[in-house]
Scaffold this motif. Sequence first.
Motif, PDB file in Angstrom:
ATOM      1  N   ASP A 277      -0.792   8.658   6.580  1.00 45.46           N
ATOM      2  CA  ASP A 277       0.173   7.629   6.177  1.00 45.46           C
ATOM      3  C   ASP A 277       1.457   8.055   6.333  1.00 45.46           C
ATOM      4  O   ASP A 277       2.429   7.749   5.526  1.00 45.46           O
ATOM      5  CB  ASP A 277      -0.205   6.919   4.873  1.00 45.46           C
ATOM      6  CG  ASP A 277      -0.428   7.962   3.656  1.00 45.46           C
ATOM      7  OD1 ASP A 277      -0.266   9.283   3.894  1.00 45.46           O
ATOM      8  OD2 ASP A 277      -0.308   7.626   2.554  1.00 45.46           O
TER       9      ASP A 277
ATOM     10  N   ILE B 132       3.322   0.032  13.428  1.00 46.45           N
ATOM     11  CA  ILE B 132       3.296   0.903  12.183  1.00 46.45           C
ATOM     12  C   ILE B 132       4.491   0.443  11.589  1.00 46.45           C
ATOM     13  O   ILE B 132       5.579   0.416  11.939  1.00 46.45           O
ATOM     14  CB  ILE B 132       3.300   2.375  12.727  1.00 46.45           C
ATOM     15  CG1 ILE B 132       2.300   2.667  13.660  1.00 46.45           C
ATOM     16  CG2 ILE B 132       3.318   3.176  11.645  1.00 46.45           C
ATOM     17  CD1 ILE B 132       2.617   3.989  14.250  1.00 46.45           C
ATOM     18  N   GLU B 133       4.032  -0.026  10.229  1.00 46.37           N
ATOM     19  CA  GLU B 133       5.135  -0.593   9.212  1.00 46.37           C
ATOM     20  C   GLU B 133       5.336   0.321   8.297  1.00 46.37           C
ATOM     21  O   GLU B 133       4.429   1.171   7.794  1.00 46.37           O
ATOM     22  CB  GLU B 133       4.525  -1.911   8.876  1.00 46.37           C
ATOM     23  CG  GLU B 133       4.454  -3.049   9.863  1.00 46.37           C
ATOM     24  CD  GLU B 133       3.947  -4.180   9.063  1.00 46.37           C
ATOM     25  OE1 GLU B 133       3.524  -5.225   9.922  1.00 46.37           O
ATOM     26  OE2 GLU B 133       3.775  -4.425   8.109  1.00 46.37           O
ATOM     27  N   GLY B 134       6.516   0.517   7.621  1.00 39.31           N
ATOM     28  CA  GLY B 134       6.570   1.157   6.474  1.00 39.31           C
ATOM     29  C   GLY B 134       8.019   1.290   5.927  1.00 39.31           C
ATOM     30  O   GLY B 134       9.158   0.805   6.278  1.00 39.31           O
TER      31      GLY B 134
ATOM     32  N   VAL C  19       4.114   5.431   6.034  1.00 36.74           N
ATOM     33  CA  VAL C  19       3.284   3.981   6.351  1.00 36.74           C
ATOM     34  C   VAL C  19       2.823   3.125   5.388  1.00 36.74           C
ATOM     35  O   VAL C  19       2.207   3.519   4.338  1.00 36.74           O
ATOM     36  CB  VAL C  19       2.251   4.537   7.358  1.00 36.74           C
ATOM     37  CG1 VAL C  19       1.769   3.201   7.941  1.00 36.74           C
ATOM     38  CG2 VAL C  19       2.905   5.403   8.334  1.00 36.74           C
TER      39      VAL C  19
ATOM     40  N   ILE D  27      -0.843  -0.832   9.339  1.00 34.61           N
ATOM     41  CA  ILE D  27      -0.905  -0.623  10.867  1.00 34.61           C
ATOM     42  C   ILE D  27      -1.597  -1.889  11.207  1.00 34.61           C
ATOM     43  O   ILE D  27      -2.662  -2.052  10.934  1.00 34.61           O
ATOM     44  CB  ILE D  27      -1.716   0.742  11.162  1.00 34.61           C
ATOM     45  CG1 ILE D  27      -0.928   1.898  10.873  1.00 34.61           C
ATOM     46  CG2 ILE D  27      -1.910   0.569  12.547  1.00 34.61           C
ATOM     47  CD1 ILE D  27      -1.811   3.248  10.985  1.00 34.61           C
TER      48      ILE D  27
ATOM     49  N   VAL E 114      -5.247   2.906   5.516  1.00 31.00           N
ATOM     50  CA  VAL E 114      -4.073   3.509   6.220  1.00 31.00           C
ATOM     51  C   VAL E 114      -4.011   4.797   5.437  1.00 31.00           C
ATOM     52  O   VAL E 114      -3.692   5.947   6.299  1.00 31.00           O
ATOM     53  CB  VAL E 114      -2.725   2.751   5.714  1.00 31.00           C
ATOM     54  CG1 VAL E 114      -1.503   3.598   6.302  1.00 31.00           C
ATOM     55  CG2 VAL E 114      -2.751   1.465   6.570  1.00 31.00           C
TER      56      VAL E 114
ATOM     57  N   LEU F 173      -2.879   6.640  10.715  1.00 33.95           N
ATOM     58  CA  LEU F 173      -2.225   7.314  12.122  1.00 33.95           C
ATOM     59  C   LEU F 173      -3.437   8.272  12.501  1.00 33.95           C
ATOM     60  O   LEU F 173      -3.301   8.618  13.778  1.00 33.95           O
ATOM     61  CB  LEU F 173      -0.889   8.126  11.677  1.00 33.95           C
ATOM     62  CG  LEU F 173       0.254   7.288  10.905  1.00 33.95           C
ATOM     63  CD1 LEU F 173       1.282   8.382  10.674  1.00 33.95           C
ATOM     64  CD2 LEU F 173       0.650   6.525  12.183  1.00 33.95           C
TER      65      LEU F 173
END
Length: 561
Positions: free
Chosen positions: A188, A274-276, A307, A310, A135, A142
Amino acid sequence: MNDMVKRPQGRSYSDLQDHLSILEKNNLLNTIARSINKDTEVHPLVRWQFCGGIAEDERKGFLFTAVSDSKNRAYDRTQVAVGVLSANPQIYALGMNCSIDQIGKAWIDAIANPVAPRVVDSAACQEIVLTGKDVSDPGKGLEALPIPVSTPGFDVAPYLTAGLWITRDPDTGVQNMGVYRGNLKAADRLCVMMEKATLAGGYVHWTKYRDRNEPMPFAVVLGAPPVVEFLGPQKLPIGVDELTVAGGLAKGPINVVKCRTVDLLVPAEANVVIEGLIDTETLEPEGPFGESHGYMQIEEYNMIARVTAITRRKDAIITSIISQVTPSESSVIKKLAYEPLFLEHLRDRLNIKSVKRVSLHEPWTNLRKFVFVTLERGAAKTEVWRALAGASSLQPAIGKFCVAINEDVNPDNANHVLWAIAYRCNPVDDIQIVNYKSAGHAPRTAASPLESIVLIDATLKVDFPPVALPKREYMENAKRLWAELGLPPLKPESPWFGYSLGEWNDDWDKRASLAAAGDWLLNGLDSAKRARAMREPNVTVSDVLPDGPQSTRATDAKTNL
């Protein structure tokens, strides 16, 4: 509708891939197989169908299957779809699995009958899971997603425009899902604008995490099932979980799966997640970005999203929405969702039964500034003003100018509305200005952060003469003749024939019939008998001959639409 595709047993809704198949079968999808640059060509190409004179019902969705960028990078196994959610009402209706005329009812029923989501253990959106250096390293994270530049020449980066941002209220545990713009910053890192002025759900959650001195977990969903995607722009009360209303639209539970690195539930059939964590201490400059109010949003400090993971399908499709100057995909998706709620609010909650329609003006004004409320002829003045007040107060930033009109005025034709304002509104009696309205989504150039509201009563208060166009039967005959002559196809715009507004009588009707029959000389003989010695002209005949034929009330005005 969506019965054109086969879905897995137990799932009552289409995912994005199903939806694209349905669009293709309905000739509503342009698939572009040649290489297209996401940074300079994708959005300008699709934009042309909103500003190139193409009729609304002829707009289509676009699927780009060979996306590249200005660095000559090709994005294997990831496609980009633009306009596939709401380039026109038919595309939107197919995503809702209903007809266009049932969209309003579908929304009202779904809000009244939410369905809780169903948690599953495995999901298509987690076929690939990327964390750590996958990531954060250059060229990954991204950077590896083909996110388009929306307004080439002005935007400073690729932006998430159709991303559903999911957050959770730390006090109640209820999730919120909204569409917010996301400015890519690094592999990220991105910045997100969760609007303060309209109390976006994500912003409300962020303030709670800020007060706790904790970062806020988030997930951004790309390429969600349409019934889920449509909830992002919808305006629901704080505390309502949009995934439950999506279940109401689907008439069955939405499958959700737990994220890998944050404690949130996301749609299992999404294409990319997309996590974060969102920083609650530090803000970073975000923008400029071409916004739906029709101007560039200048650089401002907004929230930093870092991030942590993903996840995605192996063959993912990323959706992007055409926004900027309206009409656009952004305005269509809002118009079709908002208008039924405004009508339901006025007619059912406020019990103003004379309200027949609520229309949010779309071209250039992003639906927010002009609200047209259609009331039946003869509605009590108190009801007209209650309707205007109700329309202006339902949402913080919608309804800067609220105009009441009658059923013979076409709210989809701004010229027709201006005609009603020009001749049916006396400003000293029929206009009110009210202080303290949120500026909402608009350029921050005014001296005050607050705006005011203008309420305009442009309904008929007395009988008027007929609309000065040939009667319907003559226009219909001329239309047949037009076709026989092989002239260009017609697209009638209301009003296209004349109709009575009350100030008319049988005597004038007879004289008009004589003129149409070529016997106008008889009218001249009759008017000669009514000649009078007078000192000044421009005197209405009824003022001189008060015992003459009286006007009759209109009965056919509403049929003009």
